[in-house]
Structures are given as structure tokens and as C-alpha cells.
Design a protein around this motif. Structure first.
Motif, PDB file in Angstrom:
ATOM      1  N   LEU A   1      -9.092  55.069  -9.986  1.00 31.18           N
ATOM      2  CA  LEU A   1      -9.374  54.344 -11.276  1.00 31.18           C
ATOM      3  C   LEU A   1     -11.251  54.269 -12.136  1.00 31.18           C
ATOM      4  N   ALA A   2     -11.792  52.953 -10.732  1.00 26.16           N
ATOM      5  CA  ALA A   2     -12.950  52.675 -10.722  1.00 26.16           C
ATOM      6  C   ALA A   2     -13.964  54.067 -10.542  1.00 26.16           C
ATOM      7  N   GLU A   3     -13.777  54.971 -10.109  1.00 24.57           N
ATOM      8  CA  GLU A   3     -14.600  56.144  -9.683  1.00 24.57           C
ATOM      9  C   GLU A   3     -14.153  57.018 -11.665  1.00 24.57           C
ATOM     10  N   GLU A   4     -13.644  57.408 -11.814  1.00 21.34           N
ATOM     11  CA  GLU A   4     -13.360  57.812 -12.724  1.00 21.34           C
ATOM     12  C   GLU A   4     -13.770  57.470 -13.888  1.00 21.34           C
ATOM     13  N   THR A   5     -14.121  56.021 -13.990  1.00 20.79           N
ATOM     14  CA  THR A   5     -14.196  55.164 -15.551  1.00 20.79           C
ATOM     15  C   THR A   5     -15.876  54.289 -14.730  1.00 20.79           C
ATOM     16  N   ALA A   6     -16.766  55.134 -14.000  1.00 22.53           N
ATOM     17  CA  ALA A   6     -17.909  54.385 -13.112  1.00 22.53           C
ATOM     18  C   ALA A   6     -18.886  55.313 -14.471  1.00 22.53           C
ATOM     19  N   ARG A   7     -19.658  54.674 -14.923  1.00 24.70           N
ATOM     20  CA  ARG A   7     -20.786  54.515 -15.514  1.00 24.70           C
ATOM     21  C   ARG A   7     -22.626  55.386 -15.243  1.00 24.70           C
ATOM     22  N   ALA A   8     -23.083  56.124 -15.761  1.00 22.82           N
ATOM     23  CA  ALA A   8     -24.191  56.493 -15.520  1.00 22.82           C
ATOM     24  C   ALA A   8     -25.013  55.003 -15.515  1.00 22.82           C
TER      25      ALA A   8
ATOM     26  N   GLY B  94     -11.359  50.512 -17.971  1.00 20.08           N
ATOM     27  CA  GLY B  94     -10.170  51.115 -17.733  1.00 20.08           C
ATOM     28  C   GLY B  94      -8.862  50.647 -17.213  1.00 20.08           C
ATOM     29  N   TYR B  95      -7.556  50.171 -17.223  1.00 19.89           N
ATOM     30  CA  TYR B  95      -5.949  49.715 -17.223  1.00 19.89           C
ATOM     31  C   TYR B  95      -6.024  50.026 -16.345  1.00 19.89           C
ATOM     32  N   LEU B  96      -4.832  49.623 -14.964  1.00 19.91           N
ATOM     33  CA  LEU B  96      -3.549  49.686 -13.838  1.00 19.91           C
ATOM     34  C   LEU B  96      -2.763  49.117 -13.865  1.00 19.91           C
ATOM     35  N   ALA B  97      -1.716  49.071 -14.842  1.00 18.62           N
ATOM     36  CA  ALA B  97      -0.952  48.233 -15.562  1.00 18.62           C
ATOM     37  C   ALA B  97       0.166  48.741 -14.474  1.00 18.62           C
ATOM     38  N   MET B  98       1.554  48.027 -13.765  1.00 16.69           N
ATOM     39  CA  MET B  98       2.403  48.089 -12.575  1.00 16.69           C
ATOM     40  C   MET B  98       3.496  47.186 -13.478  1.00 16.69           C
ATOM     41  N   ASN B  99       4.628  47.732 -13.284  1.00 16.56           N
ATOM     42  CA  ASN B  99       6.154  47.645 -13.055  1.00 16.56           C
ATOM     43  C   ASN B  99       6.221  46.065 -14.540  1.00 16.56           C
ATOM     44  N   ILE B 100       6.094  46.809 -16.014  1.00 15.25           N
ATOM     45  CA  ILE B 100       6.148  46.050 -17.203  1.00 15.25           C
ATOM     46  C   ILE B 100       6.445  47.381 -17.928  1.00 15.25           C
TER      47      ILE B 100
ATOM     48  N   LEU C 197     -13.162  46.386 -15.380  1.00 16.84           N
ATOM     49  CA  LEU C 197     -11.440  47.101 -14.828  1.00 16.84           C
ATOM     50  C   LEU C 197     -10.662  45.602 -14.789  1.00 16.84           C
ATOM     51  N   LEU C 198      -9.201  46.180 -15.271  1.00  9.62           N
ATOM     52  CA  LEU C 198      -8.205  45.323 -15.041  1.00  9.62           C
ATOM     53  C   LEU C 198      -6.886  46.329 -14.696  1.00  9.62           C
ATOM     54  N   VAL C 199      -7.013  44.859 -13.452  1.00 10.57           N
ATOM     55  CA  VAL C 199      -5.069  45.107 -12.851  1.00 10.57           C
ATOM     56  C   VAL C 199      -4.396  44.552 -12.993  1.00 10.57           C
ATOM     57  N   ALA C 200      -3.354  44.568 -13.485  1.00 12.43           N
ATOM     58  CA  ALA C 200      -2.055  43.966 -13.543  1.00 12.43           C
ATOM     59  C   ALA C 200      -0.831  44.244 -13.511  1.00 12.43           C
ATOM     60  N   HIS C 201      -0.075  43.130 -12.903  1.00  5.66           N
ATOM     61  CA  HIS C 201       1.744  43.327 -12.879  1.00  5.66           C
ATOM     62  C   HIS C 201       2.630  42.946 -13.585  1.00  5.66           C
TER      63      HIS C 201
ATOM     64  N   ILE D 163      -5.541  54.122 -19.118  1.00  8.72           N
ATOM     65  CA  ILE D 163      -4.207  53.739 -18.466  1.00  8.72           C
ATOM     66  C   ILE D 163      -4.203  54.272 -17.423  1.00  8.72           C
ATOM     67  N   ARG D 164      -3.719  53.794 -16.306  1.00 11.82           N
ATOM     68  CA  ARG D 164      -3.100  54.372 -15.487  1.00 11.82           C
ATOM     69  C   ARG D 164      -1.935  53.630 -14.490  1.00 11.82           C
ATOM     70  N   VAL D 165      -0.108  54.054 -14.570  1.00 13.17           N
ATOM     71  CA  VAL D 165       0.651  52.967 -14.091  1.00 13.17           C
ATOM     72  C   VAL D 165       1.447  53.568 -12.943  1.00 13.17           C
ATOM     73  N   LEU D 166       1.573  52.565 -12.206  1.00 11.18           N
ATOM     74  CA  LEU D 166       1.837  52.391 -10.873  1.00 11.18           C
ATOM     75  C   LEU D 166       3.949  51.992 -11.210  1.00 11.18           C
ATOM     76  N   PHE D 167       4.524  52.818 -10.821  1.00 19.64           N
ATOM     77  CA  PHE D 167       5.759  52.362 -10.949  1.00 19.64           C
ATOM     78  C   PHE D 167       6.819  52.426 -10.158  1.00 19.64           C
ATOM     79  N   GLY D 168       6.858  50.937  -9.623  1.00 20.55           N
ATOM     80  CA  GLY D 168       8.440  50.691  -8.354  1.00 20.55           C
ATOM     81  C   GLY D 168       9.873  51.738  -9.309  1.00 20.55           C
ATOM     82  N   THR D 169       9.864  52.311  -8.766  1.00 17.38           N
ATOM     83  CA  THR D 169      11.441  53.142  -9.085  1.00 17.38           C
ATOM     84  C   THR D 169      12.537  52.352  -8.868  1.00 17.38           C
ATOM     85  N   ARG D 170      12.567  51.486  -8.349  1.00 14.98           N
ATOM     86  CA  ARG D 170      13.590  50.535  -7.305  1.00 14.98           C
ATOM     87  C   ARG D 170      13.617  49.436  -8.365  1.00 14.98           C
ATOM     88  N   ASP D 171      13.025  49.465  -9.477  1.00 18.76           N
ATOM     89  CA  ASP D 171      12.751  47.885  -9.901  1.00 18.76           C
ATOM     90  C   ASP D 171      14.500  48.223 -11.393  1.00 18.76           C
TER      91      ASP D 171
END
Length: 278
Positions: free
Chosen positions: A271-278, A116-122, A92-96, A219-227
Motif C-alpha cells: 500500500l505504501a508503494e502504490e500510494t507513494a507520492r512523487a 491509503g487504508y488497510l482494514a482488518m476483520n471489521i 497511511l492508516l492501518v486498523a483492526h 482501501i485494502r482489506v485483509l480478512f481472516g476467514t475463521r472469524d
């Protein structure tokens, strides 16, 4: 936490880990002007079953210098090589910030390596010139970093002020902790090259040759709106060329990882739960 130095693709990576060594691997990539400490909340208290792996990117933190001028494709190559050396086939990849810029190149080039990929503020990579032009003025702060990078970045008060200038609710002591590493000329050169290569090579190239590859990794994006540096329009799902892309906005600045670690943790677990492999 466990610390080590790992040689990969000519880079001596400083790597910080926590969680069970046999846990599901999560690679966490920081941005500018930070290092692995950006992920302190995950490292101190890793979610159950997850192994958090937070390398300092080439030239940043305590990693050795990059053997290149910090072209983001080259950094993606470095990090993929690090995964090989660590024996990580899929993660799993998480990055900012710049770490997330590199992360997009990794998932487009080697999607088979990422669950899966969790990306933030780019911005996502599928920008059209007409959509970018109205926001180019926001990149003005990057010019002194590119032109006078080593000089200005070693003046760490400048970096602290700039962090708050582009939007930050960080406590001053945390901003100072990150800025102090740039007294090291290796870090100052990495910071200079990050921006110099972007402004002189990558930004013009993106205008001439827009990204056309489609992302198949969730891809899941979390974005701070006061950027103040990245507009929310530049992470829009409507313009993302991706099979599975969602956006969640939150009242935070560019430094959403530091300000809302609770949401970062929540999004990572989901993200970890939804992409868990059996």
C-alpha cells in the motif's frame, strides 16, 4: 521504540512509535480487547522508511478515559485531533476490529488526511439491513459486555475465554497480557461503552440511516476467514461504496494481526508503494 503521552481533544493519549521520526507516517489503530501491543511486529521491525505510530485508543491500554461514551464518530474526532497535535497532515492508516470501525469514519469524514487504508476483520460501513440480519446472532457475545461491562471485563479470565470463543489462535500468554489491562476500571468502562453505545445507538441508527458516503481513499482489506464474529460477506467488494477497494482473505481467525503479521507487513508495504507520492 519511543513512548509519549499526548493531549488531544480532552484525551491523554499514550502513543508508541518506532521507525525514523521523519519517515512516512503510518497510524495503527487496535481493536478490543487490545492496545498498542497488537502492532508489536511492526513496532519492533518497522518497514524501511515508515514511521509506525500506534496510539492506545481513549480509555484503552494506558490512554486516559474518553470524555464521551465511545461513540465511534467521537473517537474518530479524538484520533483526528491527535493527528493535528502530532503535526501529521497525511498518513497511511492501518486498523483492526473497532479501530478499523473508527478508521472507516475517519476516511469518510476527512479523506484528504489519508493516502491509503488497510482494514482488518471489521465489516465495512455500507451494510444493508437485509444483509446484516442473518448475522445478528453472532453479536450475542456483546450483550454481557454492554450490560455488565465493568464487572465482567475486570474478571479477566472471562475476557481470555471470550477471545478464544470468538476465534483466536493467540498464545494464552498474549491473551492474558491484553486481558490484564481491564483490571483498570478506566479500561473496563471503555470496553463497556464501546459495546453499549454500538448496540443501543449505532446499530439501530445504521439500520435506519445506512451509510451513503463514498470512499475515495484506496482501501485494502485483509480478512481472516475463521472469524466467528464478522462474516466475510460483510466485507464484500460488491457492496463496498468505494472507488478503490480490494479484499484478500487468509486462513486466520479474527485476530489476524497477531496471527499473520507477515501478511500485514506485506500488505502495508504494498500500500505504501502504490500510494507513494512523487
Amino acid at each position: 521504540m519511543r513512548r509519549s503521552f499526548v493531549e488531544a481533544n480532552g484525551v491523554r493519549f499514550h502513543v508508541t512509535e518506532s521507525g525514523p521520526p521523519d519517515g512516512r507516517p503510518v497510524v495503527a489503530l487496535h481493536g478490543w480487547p487490545q492496545h498498542h501491543y497488537e502492532w508489536r511486529d511492526l513496532l519492533v521491525d518497522p518497514p524501511a522508511g515508515l514511521r509506525i505510530i500506534a496510539p492506545d485508543l481513549p480509555g484503552y491500554g494506558w490512554s486516559g478515559p474518553a470524555p464521551h461514551r465511545w461513540a465511534k464518530e467521537d473517537v474518530a474526532t479524538d484520533v483526528l485531533a491527535l493527528l493535528d497535535v502530532l503535526g501529521l497532515d497525511r498518513v497511511l492508516l492501518v486498523a483492526h476490529d473497532w479501530g478499523a470501525y473508527v478508521g472507516y469514519r475517519m476516511i469518510l469524514r476527512a479523506p484528504e488526511r489519508f493516502d491509503g487504508y488497510l482494514a482488518m476483520n471489521i465489516n465495512h460501513p455500507w451494510q444493508r439491513p437485509a444483509d446484516v440480519l442473518p448475522h445478528l446472532w453472532k453479536l450475542a457475545y456483546q450483550v454481557p459486555l454492554a450490560a455488565f461491562g465493568v464487572f465482567v471485563q475486570q474478571r479477566t479470565k472471562f475476557i481470555e475465554r471470550l477471545m478464544f470463543g470468538i476465534g483466536s489462535d493467540l498464545p494464552p500468554e498474549d491473551a492474558r497480557l491484553f486481558a490484564e489491562r481491564f483490571r483498570d476500571p478506566v479500561c473496563a468502562r471503555a470496553g463497556r461503552d464501546t459495546y453499549r453505545t454500538f448496540l443501543t445507538r449505532e446499530l439501530p441508527s445504521a439500520g435506519r440511516n445506512p451509510e451513503t458516503r463514498r470512499a475515495t481513499v484506496p482501501i485494502r482489506v485483509l480478512f481472516g476467514t475463521r472469524d466467528r464474529a464478522v462474516s466475510v460477506s460483510m466485507v464484500s467488494p460488491e457492496t463496498a461504496n468505494a472507488d478503490d477497494y480490494t479484499l484478500e482473505t487468509v486462513d486466520a481467525t479474527h485476530f489476524v494481526v497477531d496471527e499473520r503479521p507477515d501478511l500485514v507487513r506485506k500488505k502495508l508495504i504494498a500500500l505504501a508503494e502504490e500510494t507513494a507520492r512523487a
